[in-house]
Design an enzyme around this catalytic site. Structure first.
Site, short mmCIF file in Angstrom:
data_model
loop_
_atom_site.label_atom_id
_atom_site.label_comp_id
_atom_site.label_asym_id
_atom_site.label_seq_id
_atom_site.Cartn_x
_atom_site.Cartn_y
_atom_site.Cartn_z
N SER A 9 0.84 -1.19 0.00
CA SER A 9 0.00 0.00 0.00
C SER A 9 0.88 1.25 0.00
O SER A 9 1.75 1.39 -0.86
CB SER A 9 -0.97 -0.03 1.17
OG SER A 9 -2.01 0.91 1.00
N ASP A 126 -10.05 -3.45 -6.17
CA ASP A 126 -9.62 -2.61 -5.05
C ASP A 126 -10.68 -1.58 -4.70
O ASP A 126 -11.11 -0.80 -5.55
CB ASP A 126 -8.31 -1.90 -5.41
CG ASP A 126 -7.52 -1.46 -4.19
OD1 ASP A 126 -8.14 -1.06 -3.19
OD2 ASP A 126 -6.28 -1.53 -4.26
N HIS A 158 -8.12 -4.63 -1.84
CA HIS A 158 -6.83 -4.10 -1.42
C HIS A 158 -6.07 -5.06 -0.50
O HIS A 158 -6.57 -5.45 0.54
CB HIS A 158 -7.07 -2.76 -0.71
CG HIS A 158 -5.84 -1.95 -0.50
ND1 HIS A 158 -5.11 -1.45 -1.55
CD2 HIS A 158 -5.22 -1.54 0.62
CE1 HIS A 158 -4.09 -0.76 -1.08
NE2 HIS A 158 -4.13 -0.80 0.23
#
Length: 175
Positions: A9, A126, A158
């Site tokens: 991330s 996502d 995600h």
């Protein structure tokens, strides 16, 4: 003699910043899993066509570029309001520099091109990162032509992937 680096991330952006901005760092392969390299312009898990979500986005637009928020909330540093590009470029203290959005920093570009491989993983479903795709101002086309750029995608939200997918697709770049 250098190392491989993997960021999940926002960690993908921070490791790219390390590669681009820090002299003397030797990263062989940079792996970014679910990184928001072009920034985000959406509230996590909030669809763009829902009125409440649009209200949240408007509120974020009003505060994300405030200097106090920019200096104290790291997520604000990768808020990218593509509808107000000049405000983003002049008020965001991190991402426009890293992405060469204001001026092309050839040193940043050359350091990124110095990687053996830059592996970018996106999650096709996502709901955390919006938009999902990134753009190029960093020499990614050169890296792609040289076989240094690897785009991977996996189904899922995600940072949701199986151990099997990770072992088959990521581990080879860590060896």
């Amino acid at each position: 003699n250098g190392f491989n680096a993997m960021g999940f991330s926002q960690g993908g952006q921070f490791l790219r910043a390390l590669v681009q901005q820090c002299d003397g760092i030797k990263v062989h392969n940079l792996i970014s899993i679910g990184g928001q390299h072009q920034g985000v312009f959406g509230f996590p898990k909030c669809p763009a066509d829902v009125a409440f979500c649009e209200s949240l986005r408007d509120m974020l637009n009003n505060y994300a570029y405030n200097s106090i928020v920019q200096n104290h909330l790291v997520q604000a540093e990768y808020w990218h309001d593509s509808l107000h590009e000049e405000t983003y470029k002049s008020s965001n203290i991190f991402l426009p520099d890293l992405n060469n959005d204001n001026t092309i920093n050839e040193v940043y570009k050359q350091r990124l091109i110095g990687l053996n491989k830059f592996v970018m993983v996106k999650f096709t479903a996502d709901t955390m990162v919006q938009p999902i795709a990134s753009e190029d101002q960093l020499g990614l086309k050169i890296m792609d032509n040289n076989g240094q750029l690897v785009f991977l995608a996996t189904d899922g939200d995600h940072l949701q992937f199986s151990n099997e997918w990770f072992i088959a697709n990521i581990i080879p770049y860590l060896q």
